[in-house]
Motif scaffolding. Sequence first.
Motif, PDB file in Angstrom:
ATOM      1  N   HIS A 133      73.871 104.270 -19.938  1.00  0.00           N
ATOM      2  CA  HIS A 133      73.859 104.577 -21.572  1.00  0.00           C
ATOM      3  C   HIS A 133      74.919 105.192 -22.339  1.00  0.00           C
ATOM      4  N   THR A 135      75.351 107.549 -25.473  1.00  0.00           N
ATOM      5  CA  THR A 135      74.073 108.444 -26.136  1.00  0.00           C
ATOM      6  C   THR A 135      75.040 109.337 -27.033  1.00  0.00           C
ATOM      7  N   ASN A 136      74.467 109.514 -28.134  1.00  0.00           N
ATOM      8  CA  ASN A 136      74.753 110.705 -29.053  1.00  0.00           C
ATOM      9  C   ASN A 136      73.791 111.866 -29.120  1.00  0.00           C
ATOM     10  N   VAL A 137      74.271 112.931 -28.462  1.00  0.00           N
ATOM     11  CA  VAL A 137      73.457 114.100 -28.294  1.00  0.00           C
ATOM     12  C   VAL A 137      73.521 115.095 -29.212  1.00  0.00           C
ATOM     13  N   VAL A 212      70.280 106.215 -28.435  1.00  0.00           N
ATOM     14  CA  VAL A 212      70.886 105.772 -27.227  1.00  0.00           C
ATOM     15  C   VAL A 212      71.154 104.278 -27.188  1.00  0.00           C
ATOM     16  N   TYR A 214      73.041 100.749 -25.002  1.00  0.00           N
ATOM     17  CA  TYR A 214      72.990 100.335 -23.780  1.00  0.00           C
ATOM     18  C   TYR A 214      74.428  99.641 -23.083  1.00  0.00           C
TER      19      TYR A 214
END
Length: 240
Positions: A133, A135-137, A212, A214
Amino acid sequence: MEPASQAAGRDKALESRGASGHSFMFRNSKRNLKRLYNSRLGKVFLVMLLVGMVATAGASVFVFNYVSGTANVQTPDVQMAVGGDSSATCSSYPCVQESVTSTHDVLTASMSFFPAATTSSPVPATYYSNFAHITNVATSGSHTVLSVQVLNVKGATADLGSITVYYCTTQTGFNASGDLVTPGDCLGSFSIVSSSGGSVFTGSQSIAAGAVQYIEVVAYAASGAAAGTSVTFQIAVQWV
C-alpha cells in the motif's frame, strides 16, 4: 625702489636656477631608478610592487549573514504499508511476507513465484493484487505521487521469467485471462525481465487524506528455473 628691469632680471635668474634645480632632481631621480631597475634588488622590488597592485585590485569584501532555524522530527504523511496479501508465516505457497521500517519509507517483501510454461497464453503466473500500500495517513490535506520506480534488480536473473509491478489507485484484481478487471485504475506498470529497472509511473497523481493506493505484482519464473533461487528488487515511491 629698484628699477623694474633689475627686479625682472632677478626673477628670471631665480626661475633659471629653479628650473635648473628641477632638471637636476629629475635627471638624478631618473638615473637612480635606472640603476635600481638594473639591479637584482630593484627587479625584486618591482615584482613585489606589481603583485601588490594586482592583489589590491582583485580584493573582495565578504559578508556573512546568519539565519536561525529549527528542524522538527515528524512522521511522514505518505507511508509505505504492508498489503493484504502479506502472511505472518509461509508454510504453503504462493506466499508473501512483508515488513516496513519504523521510518515508513522502506517495505521489504519475500514472495514466491513458480516456473511457468511460457508457451501457454496467458502465461501461468502468481497474482498479488494487494501486494503493498501507499497510504496518506494525514487527517487533512492531499499529497501528490510523482513517480513509482523499480530499482536495483539483482539475483538469479537467468531464472527470471517476468515480474510486472503495477501502480493502481484502487485494488483491481485479475480475471481468468490474466487481465486487470479495472485497467483504468492502474496508472502504469513495469515488467522486470532482466537486471534493468525502470519506471512504473511518472506524472502527478493526487492521494487524498486517509486514502490508500496499491502496488500490485504479477510474477512467474523461467520454465527451467531451479527451486531455491531468488531475484531481488526495490520499488521506490516519490511524493510531495
